[in-house]
Structures are given as structure tokens and as C-alpha cells.
Design a protein around this motif. Structure first.
Motif, mmCIF file in Angstrom:
data_model
loop_
_atom_site.group_PDB
_atom_site.id
_atom_site.type_symbol
_atom_site.label_atom_id
_atom_site.label_comp_id
_atom_site.label_asym_id
_atom_site.label_seq_id
_atom_site.Cartn_x
_atom_site.Cartn_y
_atom_site.Cartn_z
ATOM 1 N N UNK A 1 10.111 8.209 -12.394
ATOM 2 C CA UNK A 1 9.302 8.254 -13.608
ATOM 3 C C UNK A 1 9.613 9.503 -14.423
ATOM 4 N N UNK A 2 9.791 10.617 -13.761
ATOM 5 C CA UNK A 2 10.147 11.855 -14.447
ATOM 6 C C UNK A 2 11.479 11.698 -15.171
ATOM 7 N N UNK A 3 12.477 11.159 -14.482
ATOM 8 C CA UNK A 3 13.791 10.967 -15.102
ATOM 9 C C UNK A 3 13.683 10.041 -16.313
ATOM 10 N N UNK A 4 12.939 8.987 -16.172
ATOM 11 C CA UNK A 4 12.759 8.047 -17.285
ATOM 12 C C UNK A 4 12.109 8.740 -18.482
ATOM 13 N N UNK B 1 2.487 15.847 -20.955
ATOM 14 C CA UNK B 1 1.612 14.921 -21.669
ATOM 15 C C UNK B 1 1.984 13.475 -21.356
ATOM 16 N N UNK B 2 3.260 13.171 -21.419
ATOM 17 C CA UNK B 2 3.710 11.795 -21.162
ATOM 18 C C UNK B 2 3.435 11.374 -19.722
ATOM 19 N N UNK B 3 3.660 12.270 -18.789
ATOM 20 C CA UNK B 3 3.425 11.925 -17.392
ATOM 21 C C UNK B 3 1.940 11.736 -17.103
ATOM 22 N N UNK B 4 1.110 12.502 -17.765
ATOM 23 C CA UNK B 4 -0.333 12.318 -17.604
ATOM 24 C C UNK B 4 -0.759 10.968 -18.175
ATOM 25 N N UNK B 5 -0.161 10.561 -19.286
ATOM 26 C CA UNK B 5 -0.469 9.255 -19.868
ATOM 27 C C UNK B 5 -0.048 8.131 -18.931
ATOM 28 N N UNK B 6 1.114 8.265 -18.325
ATOM 29 C CA UNK B 6 1.592 7.259 -17.381
ATOM 30 C C UNK B 6 0.677 7.190 -16.174
ATOM 31 N N UNK B 7 0.274 8.346 -15.669
ATOM 32 C CA UNK B 7 -0.621 8.400 -14.531
ATOM 33 C C UNK B 7 -1.974 7.772 -14.859
ATOM 34 N N UNK B 8 -2.443 8.014 -16.075
ATOM 35 C CA UNK B 8 -3.722 7.451 -16.521
ATOM 36 C C UNK B 8 -3.644 5.926 -16.601
ATOM 37 N N UNK B 9 -2.483 5.402 -17.015
ATOM 38 C CA UNK B 9 -2.293 3.960 -17.120
ATOM 39 C C UNK B 9 -2.311 3.291 -15.757
#
Length: 162
Positions: free
Chosen positions: A100-103, A153-161
Motif C-alpha cells: 500500500x505504501x508503494x502504491x 494523509x493518504x495512508x490514513x485515508x486508506x486505513x479509514x476506508x
């Protein structure tokens, strides 16, 4: 080896050697590079070949060894070509978080993606990145800081989803 024999060898064996290189590398561009290197070695070879079969076996051996060297090289192990990325070949990661980080890194704007890649994946220092990109060190530091913030920010959004 004289020019006539060299041209004859290139014409006669290049297709077979290319197929061998492709079977090892599974990448057209790498196979072409290896083939070019093999024929450069032939051009530089001082030994005389007593038959066409001897030449063919020598070329195959050099091709196989070149492929093995390339596949075992740091470059091949650590670098994923853009063609492999575009062709949808799956990048393998040990955990979901790494993939996910790489993406998310690949989705960053180019100016942030390049500094993140050079810093974390290639392990260059801020000074080295600045020299490579012809930027000031403070600019590289700022871009790294902003890229990290965007990633967070993006990783937190992904985690929230999830």
C-alpha cells in the motif's frame, strides 16, 4: 576475428542467442543489452575458433553466463523497470502495508515521488539527491517533508476506508 566472420556470426546466431537471453531475463530490453554485450565480447575475443560449432558453443556459454550475472546483479534485484510497472507485473511485498505504501508513493506528483524514491528506495542522502536533481539541499528537504505529509494523509485515508 575478421569483419566478415564477425558479421556472419551475428547474422547466424543472434536469433538463438536472443531467445536464450529472453528465457533468462523475461524482458526484451535486458535481452537486447545482453546480446549486444555478448557480441562485443566476441569482437574483442583473441582466441580463434576451429569450427562453427565451437563458435556457437562459446557464444551460448557467454550468453548464459552474462544472463546469470545480470540476474544476480544488484541492479536487477533492486530496481524495477518502468516497463514492468506499466505492464502490470505485480510487485511482491512481504506485507500489505508495504504494498500500500508503494502504491501511494507511485501516486505522488513526480517531484515528490522522485525524492522519496531516491531517499528511501535507493538510499541516497539529501546531499546526493540535491546533486543528482540539481536542486538545493533545502529544496530536497522541503520536498521530502511535503511528500511524507501527503503520504501520511493518504495512508490514513486508506486505513479509514478499511
Amino acid at each position: 576475428m575478421d569483419r566478415v566472420d564477425y558479421v556472419k556470426a551475428v547474422e547466424q546466431y543472434s536469433n538463438n542467442l536472443y531467445k536464450i537471453a529472453m528465457s533468462y531475463c523475461k524482458n526484451r530490453y535486458d535481452a537486447e543489452d545482453i546480446l549486444q554485450n555478448v557480441f562485443m565480447k566476441l569482437l574483442q575475443e583473441k582466441q580463434s575458433f576451429h569450427s562453427d560449432e565451437h563458435l556457437k558453443r562459446w557464444l551460448i556459454r557467454v550468453t548464459v553466463n552474462s544472463c546469470k550475472d545480470y540476474c544476480a546483479s544488484f541492479w536487477k534485484k533492486k530496481i524495477t523497470g518502468m516497463d514492468e510497472y506499466r505492464n502490470g507485473e505485480v510487485q511482491e511485498f512481504s506485507t500489505y502495508e508495504e504494498s500500500e505504501l508503494y502504491e501511494q508513493v507511485m501516486k505522488l506528483p513526480q517531484k515528490y515521488r522522485i525524492v522519496i524514491h531516491l531517499y528511501y528506495y535507493e538510499e541516497y542522502s539529501v546531499r546526493e539527491i540535491a546533486e543528482i536533481l540539481d536542486l538545493r539541499e533545502t529544496t530536497v528537504q522541503t520536498q521530502l517533508m511535503r511528500a511524507r505529509k501527503k503520504l501520511e494523509t493518504r495512508l490514513m485515508e486508506v486505513e479509514y476506508e478499511l
